[in-house]
Design an enzyme around this catalytic site. Structure first.
Site, PDB file in Angstrom:
ATOM      1  N   LEU A  68       0.965  -1.308   0.054  1.00  0.00           N
ATOM      2  CA  LEU A  68      -0.024  -0.041   0.114  1.00  0.00           C
ATOM      3  C   LEU A  68       0.767   1.182  -0.105  1.00  0.00           C
ATOM      4  O   LEU A  68       0.512   2.244  -0.576  1.00  0.00           O
ATOM      5  CB  LEU A  68      -0.843   0.070   1.221  1.00  0.00           C
ATOM      6  CG  LEU A  68      -1.986   1.093   1.158  1.00  0.00           C
ATOM      7  CD1 LEU A  68      -2.811   1.077  -0.005  1.00  0.00           C
ATOM      8  CD2 LEU A  68      -2.835   1.088   2.263  1.00  0.00           C
ATOM      9  N   LYS A 103       1.377  12.188  17.942  1.00  0.00           N
ATOM     10  CA  LYS A 103       1.165  10.771  18.268  1.00  0.00           C
ATOM     11  C   LYS A 103       0.181  10.209  19.108  1.00  0.00           C
ATOM     12  O   LYS A 103      -0.512  10.829  19.528  1.00  0.00           O
ATOM     13  CB  LYS A 103       2.716  10.381  19.177  1.00  0.00           C
ATOM     14  CG  LYS A 103       3.744  10.745  18.721  1.00  0.00           C
ATOM     15  CD  LYS A 103       4.901  10.144  18.797  1.00  0.00           C
ATOM     16  CE  LYS A 103       6.052  10.544  17.887  1.00  0.00           C
ATOM     17  NZ  LYS A 103       7.410   9.612  17.773  1.00  0.00           N
ATOM     18  N   GLY A 105      21.992  18.275  13.708  1.00  0.00           N
ATOM     19  CA  GLY A 105      22.877  16.953  13.382  1.00  0.00           C
ATOM     20  C   GLY A 105      22.879  16.558  11.914  1.00  0.00           C
ATOM     21  O   GLY A 105      23.921  16.534  11.323  1.00  0.00           O
ATOM     22  N   CYS A 160       6.788   3.958   7.067  1.00  0.00           N
ATOM     23  CA  CYS A 160       6.856   2.935   7.814  1.00  0.00           C
ATOM     24  C   CYS A 160       8.059   2.900   8.575  1.00  0.00           C
ATOM     25  O   CYS A 160       9.107   3.293   8.038  1.00  0.00           O
ATOM     26  CB  CYS A 160       6.795   1.557   7.006  1.00  0.00           C
ATOM     27  SG  CYS A 160       5.145   1.353   6.180  1.00  0.00           S
ATOM     28  N   ASP A 213      20.561  13.207  21.844  1.00  0.00           N
ATOM     29  CA  ASP A 213      19.400  13.405  21.277  1.00  0.00           C
ATOM     30  C   ASP A 213      18.169  12.575  22.226  1.00  0.00           C
ATOM     31  O   ASP A 213      18.239  11.444  22.294  1.00  0.00           O
ATOM     32  CB  ASP A 213      19.064  12.950  19.815  1.00  0.00           C
ATOM     33  CG  ASP A 213      19.689  14.059  19.008  1.00  0.00           C
ATOM     34  OD1 ASP A 213      19.963  15.110  19.434  1.00  0.00           O
ATOM     35  OD2 ASP A 213      20.205  13.568  18.021  1.00  0.00           O
ATOM     36  N   GLU A 222       7.003  11.395  24.220  1.00  0.00           N
ATOM     37  CA  GLU A 222       6.084  10.254  24.136  1.00  0.00           C
ATOM     38  C   GLU A 222       6.010   9.105  24.828  1.00  0.00           C
ATOM     39  O   GLU A 222       4.807   8.561  24.638  1.00  0.00           O
ATOM     40  CB  GLU A 222       6.870   9.682  22.510  1.00  0.00           C
ATOM     41  CG  GLU A 222       6.219   8.633  21.845  1.00  0.00           C
ATOM     42  CD  GLU A 222       7.221   8.117  20.820  1.00  0.00           C
ATOM     43  OE1 GLU A 222       7.833   9.074  20.057  1.00  0.00           O
ATOM     44  OE2 GLU A 222       7.231   6.820  20.633  1.00  0.00           O
ATOM     45  N   HIS A 239      10.304  21.688   9.054  1.00  0.00           N
ATOM     46  CA  HIS A 239       9.339  20.751   8.220  1.00  0.00           C
ATOM     47  C   HIS A 239       8.767  21.332   6.870  1.00  0.00           C
ATOM     48  O   HIS A 239       7.916  20.567   6.071  1.00  0.00           O
ATOM     49  CB  HIS A 239       8.044  20.609   9.315  1.00  0.00           C
ATOM     50  CG  HIS A 239       8.636  19.935  10.778  1.00  0.00           C
ATOM     51  ND1 HIS A 239       8.817  20.660  11.579  1.00  0.00           N
ATOM     52  CD2 HIS A 239       8.747  18.575  10.720  1.00  0.00           C
ATOM     53  CE1 HIS A 239       9.321  19.797  12.631  1.00  0.00           C
ATOM     54  NE2 HIS A 239       9.303  18.528  12.197  1.00  0.00           N
TER      55      HIS A 239
HETATM   56  N1  GLN Z   1      20.335  14.586  15.512  1.00  0.00           N
HETATM   57  C1  GLN Z   1      19.169  13.947  14.685  1.00  0.00           C
HETATM   58  C2  GLN Z   1      18.973  14.890  13.399  1.00  0.00           C
HETATM   59  O1  GLN Z   1      19.442  15.921  13.298  1.00  0.00           O
HETATM   60  C3  GLN Z   1      17.941  14.469  15.676  1.00  0.00           C
HETATM   61  C4  GLN Z   1      16.594  14.055  14.822  1.00  0.00           C
HETATM   62  C5  GLN Z   1      15.226  14.066  15.570  1.00  0.00           C
HETATM   63  O2  GLN Z   1      15.093  15.069  16.538  1.00  0.00           O
HETATM   64  N2  GLN Z   1      14.421  13.241  15.483  1.00  0.00           N
HETATM   65  O3  GLN Z   1      18.675  14.055  12.594  1.00  0.00           O
END
Ligand code: GLN
Ligand code: ZN
EC number: 2.1.1.14
Length: 755
Positions: free
Chosen positions: A25, A117, A436, A520, A603, A609, A698
């Protein structure tokens, strides 16, 4: 009252995965988005997957099969569509499928719904937006079509919908609380029930996982009145209200007092047999007992499940065996795995195997345990090997942890550390850095694929990745960033990368689980005690540091996040597993420091979560998660600067814990919440370095210098300049190179201007 069919069933699951055993899918949906196939072709793939799944479940002997758990993107979005609650801004899109996807993913001109989430899982749903202009209306076609399709295959279909209380609790509303709109929804659900009865549906499953969260007395009253109302319908299927991920507590008594016919409870997550025995009103109902864990991968202890079921028998009119929740959260089948050792394999159950467990338990319940004696013996033997396997009990790790005194998780006072670090690092005010990762270029993807297929050897792969590191370092030097990163090209995933190098974890080949939409993930399986056979990141970071005089951050993933995105052990408390992972990360930080690395970032994006759903359980979690982070980060000297990074959430409930991490610098998602998080941190007495994300990564949009300057000035109102860092919201892995360079150039210019 005419209830169509009240025959209780005996064996079921609460929901199903839908991406397909080989992610069919996902591929089809992405092909549709790319314009490579049309809607008809996409629907055909979906239909075929549903058929195959239904046939398999029938053959496996389930006597009630959930229908309507299929989704092209997300079940909460489907519910919004069912209730006519897609946002006004997509209403102009004529094609229903494109309208649906626009709400999920946005278009050039339309913003998507927010994503967050699903309870304490790593599955993301789309947050319904309910405005004053929202006029609910029923669009039952998808569900009715799937019901008809199942009937054609001769399945005993149980129609499934997300319930009105959960739907509204998950929504955000403008002009009033979401639950104020309940009175508008109940008539729609009643109408839906009528239509389902008309279609010949015997049972409807109404999912109300929100009932396992803390509810006010008024909300409990709403549970009672809603289900009193729904069960008073004159024409409807028998109603099963499904709760999962915890114990419904007062909501259980409220529900049991109504005329619904069945209640599903999660006996793997907090509900105990005694909770049920205390609710006499259950005596007339079907109790769907979730005794097979639907969200972890361990083989069920059938003896224990049978003993639970045996006790339940007397408390309800009838008892059906079920998974604790939808199978959405586990991989399809163990049969697809070829790389697991036989022992480990004998301890596991994925989707197909869980269905078989449900069937066995239901058989034992009706025919007696002798009917499954061979299977019982097999499980007992397998589980005995699990208990005695030396990999689950590493004396050395356990001794090391036991010997860690309180000093092992303590560093000098923040002030002292700040002075030592500043002397060593000589950073300008408002230092600039990134989180990062840098863009995953096509060269990276090609090299990874070639390496996987054996077309290039490891030496060549490493050579190519080093070239990427060199490019990223050169770019950062050119842009004038102050603290550099190596870009993480060698990491497929920030958890999997570490799990692959730690003993105690196993990887799957086909263990895909839907994270959101077509995305996924393949969570590693944490099965044993955790040890780090060799350094994991030192070569990469040292190489990056060798290319520049500026400090390069060592990049690690924290213990909580590693656990949150793995299938975890169920034979010891999560906190114990966290401390073991923390010890491995601690060893890595010490090695990085010895290699001359001056800044290390650990991190923890998943800190929020894993927060337990109920207040009463939260403090204990926050205690062990903070402790694990501090074990991981306190092995280095006070002159080594520790960073952490948090994202993906509203931090309100974990704000004290963030302060408790005691990281020298915390970079935190803030652009979308307009720096509000800084006030929250101040209120919690936080006085360490902080880098509130100054722009949202984003979106591909390049923020202007003015915008970032404005963000920074806003941040400076809450945080003094000595503590403020300048960085984006999150890693740059999903972005394109051109926009990243432009955005970072503007970020550095804004920092310079504000300085
Ligand atoms: N160090 C990771 C990155 O920069 C942190 C990712 C994250 O916060 N999900 O990709
Ligand atoms: Zn992030």
């Amino acid at each position: 009252m005419t209830v169509v069919n009240q025959t209780p069933f005996t064996a079921t699951v609460l929901g199903l995965p839908r991406v397909g055993p080989r992610r069919e899918l996902k591929r089809a949906t992405e092909a549709y988005w790319a314009g490579k196939i049309d809607a008809g072709q996409l629907h055909a793939v979906a239909r075929e997957l549903r058929h195959a799944q239904l046939t398999e479940l029938q053959a496996a002997g389930l006597d009630s099969i959930p229908v309507g758990t299929f989704s092209y993107y997300d079940q909460v979005l489907d519910t919004a569509q069912l209730l006519g609650a897609l946002p006004q801004r997509v209403a102009g899109i004529a094609d229903p499928l494109d309208r649906y996807f626009a709400a999920a993913r946005g278009t050039d001109t339309v913003e998507p719904l927010e994503m967050t989430k699903w309870f304490d899982t790593n599955y993301h749903y789309l947050v319904p937006e309910i405005g004053q202009d929202t006029v609910f209306s029923l669009n039952p076609q998808k569900l009715l079509d799937e019901v008809r399709e199942a009937a054609e295959l001769g399945a005993n279909a149980r129609a499934m919908v997300v319930g009105p209380i959960t739907f509204l609790k998950l929504a955000k509303a403008t002009g009033g609380a979401p639950l104020d709109r309940l009175t508008e929804l109940v008539p729609l659900y009643r109408e839906l029930l009528r239509l389902l009865a008309e279609a010949g549906v015997g049972w409807v499953q109404i999912d109300e996982p929100a009932l396992v969260t803390d509810l006010t007395d008024d909300e409990i009253d709403l549970v009672r009145s809603t289900y009193t109302d729904l069960s008073a319908s004159s024409q409807r299927p028998a109603i099963l209200v499904a709760t999962y991920f915890g114990h419904p507590d007062a909501a259980l008594t409220a529900l049991a007092g109504t005329d619904i016919e069945g209640i599903a409870l999660d006996f793997t997550a907090g509900t105990g047999v005694s909770d049920v025995v205390g609710v006499p009103a259950l005596a007339g109902k079907l109790l769907v007992a979730g005794v097979v864990d639907g969200r972890n991968v361990w083989r069920a202890d059938l003896d224990q499940a049978l003993s639970t079921l045996g006790t339940l028998l007397g408390s309800a009119a009838s008892v059906a065996v079920s998974t604790s929740c939808s199978l959405l959260h586990v991989p399809y089948t163990l049969a697809a795995e070829t790389g697991l050792d036989d022992r480990l394999r004998s301890w596991l159950a994925f989707g197909t195997e869980k269905v078989a467990e449900v069937r066995l338990l239901a058989t034992a319940l009706t025919e007696g345990t002798e009917a499954i004696s061979a299977e019982l013996a097999d499980v007992r033997a397998a589980l005995a090997t699990r208990q005695s396997d030396p990999r689950l009990n590493d004396a050395q790790v356990r001794a090391r942890l036991a010997a860690l005194g309180p000093d092992a998780s303590r560093r000098a006072p923040a002030e002292e550390r700040r002075a030592l670090q500043q002397e060593r690092l000589q950073l300008p005010p408002l230092p600039t850095t990134t989180i990062g990762s840098y863009p995953q270029t096509s060269a990276i993807r090609l090299a990874r694929a070639a390496f996987r297929k054996g077309e290039i050897d490891e030496a060549e792969y490493i050579r190519r990745m080093r070239a990427e590191v060199a490019d990223v370092i050169a770019l950062q030097e050119k842009l004038g960033l102050d603290v550099l990163v190596h870009g993480e090209p060698e990491r497929n995933d920030m958890v999997q990368y570490f799990a692959e190098q730690l003993d105690g974890f196993a990887a799957t080949e086909q263990g895909w689980v839907q994270s959101y939409g077509s995305r996924c993930v393949r969570p590693p399986i944490l099965f044993g005690d955790v040890t780090r056979p060799a350094p994991m990141t030192v070569d990469w970071i040292s190489y990056a540091q060798s290319l520049t005089d500026k400090p390069v951050k060592g990049m690690l993933t924290g213990p909580v996040t590693i656990l949150a995105w793995s299938f975890v052990r169920d034979d010891q408390p999560l906190g114990d597993s966290a401390r073991q992972v923390a010890l491995a990360i601690r060893d890595e930080t010490v090695d990085l420091q010895a290699a001359g690395i001056r800044i290390i970032q650990v991190d923890e994006p998943a800190l929020r979560e894993l927060l337990p759903l109920r207040k009463i359980d939260q403090q204990a979690y926050l205690d062990w998660s903070v402790q694990a982070f501090r074990i991981a980060t306190s092995g280095v000297s006070d002159a080594t600067q520790v960073h952490t990074h948090l994202c993906y959430s509203e931090f309100g409930e974990v704000i004290d814990a963030i302060a408790g991490l005691d990281a020298d610098v915390t970079s935190i998602e803030a652009a979308r919440s307009r720096m509000e998080v800084l006030d929250d941190l101040n209120a919690a007495g936080f006085d360490l370095g902080v880098g509130p994300g100054v722009y949202d990564i984003h979106s591909p949009r390049v923020p202007s210098v003015e915008e970032i300057t404005t963000s920074l000035r806003a941040a400076l109102k809450a945080v003094p300049a000595e503590r403020l860092w300048v960085n984006p919201d999150c890693g740059l892995k999903t972005r394109g190179q051109v926009e990243v360079e432009a955005s970072l150039r503007n970020m550095v210019a804004a920092a310079t201007a504000v300085r």
